[in-house]
Scaffold this active site. Structure first.
Site, PDB file in Angstrom:
ATOM      1  N   ASP A   8       0.862  -1.168   0.000  1.00  0.00           N
ATOM      2  CA  ASP A   8       0.000   0.000   0.000  1.00  0.00           C
ATOM      3  C   ASP A   8       0.907   1.228   0.000  1.00  0.00           C
ATOM      4  O   ASP A   8       2.128   1.109  -0.109  1.00  0.00           O
ATOM      5  CB  ASP A   8      -0.981  -0.023   1.181  1.00  0.00           C
ATOM      6  CG  ASP A   8      -0.332   0.202   2.541  1.00  0.00           C
ATOM      7  OD1 ASP A   8       0.922   0.317   2.622  1.00  0.00           O
ATOM      8  OD2 ASP A   8      -1.068   0.273   3.535  1.00  0.00           O
ATOM      9  N   CYS A  65       3.054  -3.264   4.025  1.00  0.00           N
ATOM     10  CA  CYS A  65       2.308  -2.052   4.360  1.00  0.00           C
ATOM     11  C   CYS A  65       3.058  -1.374   5.505  1.00  0.00           C
ATOM     12  O   CYS A  65       4.195  -1.741   5.797  1.00  0.00           O
ATOM     13  CB  CYS A  65       0.842  -2.344   4.688  1.00  0.00           C
ATOM     14  SG  CYS A  65       0.521  -3.384   6.126  1.00  0.00           S
ATOM     15  N   THR A  67       2.726  -1.410   8.815  1.00  0.00           N
ATOM     16  CA  THR A  67       3.069  -2.329   9.909  1.00  0.00           C
ATOM     17  C   THR A  67       3.199  -3.774   9.447  1.00  0.00           C
ATOM     18  O   THR A  67       3.752  -4.593  10.159  1.00  0.00           O
ATOM     19  CB  THR A  67       1.998  -2.297  11.017  1.00  0.00           C
ATOM     20  OG1 THR A  67       0.758  -2.763  10.455  1.00  0.00           O
ATOM     21  CG2 THR A  67       1.854  -0.902  11.602  1.00  0.00           C
ATOM     22  N   HIS A  98       9.551 -24.676   9.356  1.00  0.00           N
ATOM     23  CA  HIS A  98       8.539 -25.361  10.162  1.00  0.00           C
ATOM     24  C   HIS A  98       7.116 -25.161   9.679  1.00  0.00           C
ATOM     25  O   HIS A  98       6.258 -26.021   9.926  1.00  0.00           O
ATOM     26  CB  HIS A  98       8.616 -24.900  11.613  1.00  0.00           C
ATOM     27  CG  HIS A  98       9.897 -25.285  12.284  1.00  0.00           C
ATOM     28  ND1 HIS A  98      10.107 -25.074  13.630  1.00  0.00           N
ATOM     29  CD2 HIS A  98      11.039 -25.851  11.819  1.00  0.00           C
ATOM     30  CE1 HIS A  98      11.326 -25.505  13.958  1.00  0.00           C
ATOM     31  NE2 HIS A  98      11.898 -25.969  12.861  1.00  0.00           N
ATOM     32  N   HIS A 133       6.799 -31.509  10.771  1.00  0.00           N
ATOM     33  CA  HIS A 133       6.221 -30.197  10.491  1.00  0.00           C
ATOM     34  C   HIS A 133       5.091 -30.288   9.465  1.00  0.00           C
ATOM     35  O   HIS A 133       4.143 -29.510   9.519  1.00  0.00           O
ATOM     36  CB  HIS A 133       7.304 -29.227  10.012  1.00  0.00           C
ATOM     37  CG  HIS A 133       8.417 -29.082  10.993  1.00  0.00           C
ATOM     38  ND1 HIS A 133       8.240 -28.548  12.248  1.00  0.00           N
ATOM     39  CD2 HIS A 133       9.720 -29.428  10.907  1.00  0.00           C
ATOM     40  CE1 HIS A 133       9.389 -28.567  12.899  1.00  0.00           C
ATOM     41  NE2 HIS A 133      10.303 -29.100  12.106  1.00  0.00           N
TER      42      HIS A 133
END
Length: 146
Positions: A8, A65, A67, A98, A133
Site C-alpha cells: 500500500d 504495508c 506495519t 517449520h 512439520h
C-alpha cells in the site's frame, strides 16, 4: 522463482527496493501495486498478490504495508496461503522450515531497508523441512475445509 509483490502507500519505497533486490537475484516479480504514494486500501493489492500464490501463478509472495499487519491479515484470508508477518531473521528461517509459509508480510515502519532485504533473502532461500512439520501444517490447512 516467480514472486508476487504488493504494497500500500505506506510501503511503496520499500516495495521498490525489494523488487530491485529480487530482480537482481534473477527472480521474476509480478507487481500487484500500488505504484503511487496516494492513500489506498492494502487489501486491494495484497489479496490479488496472495491469490497469485494460491493459484500457482507465483511461487511465493511478499506483501508490505506500514506495519505489515493489514497485509498479513488480508493474505491469510486467501485459501491456501500461510502468510507470516516477519521482522527478524530467526522467524524468517523458522517459518519456512517449520510452517512452509508461502507469503511474507513486513511493515515498512517496523523494519528498515537493510533488515527487510535480509529477511527476504532468508525467506527465499530457506526450504521447508517437512517431516513432523508437515503433519502440523496439514492440521492448520484442514481448517479451510471446515
Amino acid at each position: 522463482m516467480k514472486i508476487s509483490l504488493a504494497c500500500d502507500h505506506g510501503a511503496l519505497t520499500l516495495k521498490q527496493k525489494v523488487r530491485q533486490h529480487l530482480e537482481a537475484q534473477g527472480h521474476t516479480v509480478v507487481d500487484f501495486g500500488t505504484n503511487t504514494p496516494d492513500s489506498c486500501d492494502y487489501a486491494d493489492f495484497g489479496i490479488p498478490a496472495a491469490k497469485a500464490v494460491a493459484s500457482g501463478e507465483c511461487d511465493r509472495g511478499i506483501v508490505l504495508c506500514t506495519t505489515g499487519i493489514g497485509m498479513s491479515m488480508s493474505a491469510n484470508k486467501v485459501k491456501g496461503i500461510r502468510c507470516a508477518l516477519l521482522s527478524d531473521l530467526m522467524s524468517a528461517r523458522l517459518t519456512r522450515q517449520h510452517n512452509d509459509a508461502n507469503v511474507l508480510a513486513m511493515g515498512a515502519a517496523v523494519v528498515g531497508e537493510m533488515l527487510a532485504l535480509e529477511i527476504v533473502d532468508v525467506f527465499m532461500t530457506t526450504e521447508f523441512e517437512g517431516g513432523r512439520h508437515q503433519r502440523r501444517v496439514d492440521k492448520i490447512m484442514a481448517l479451510e475445509n471446515e
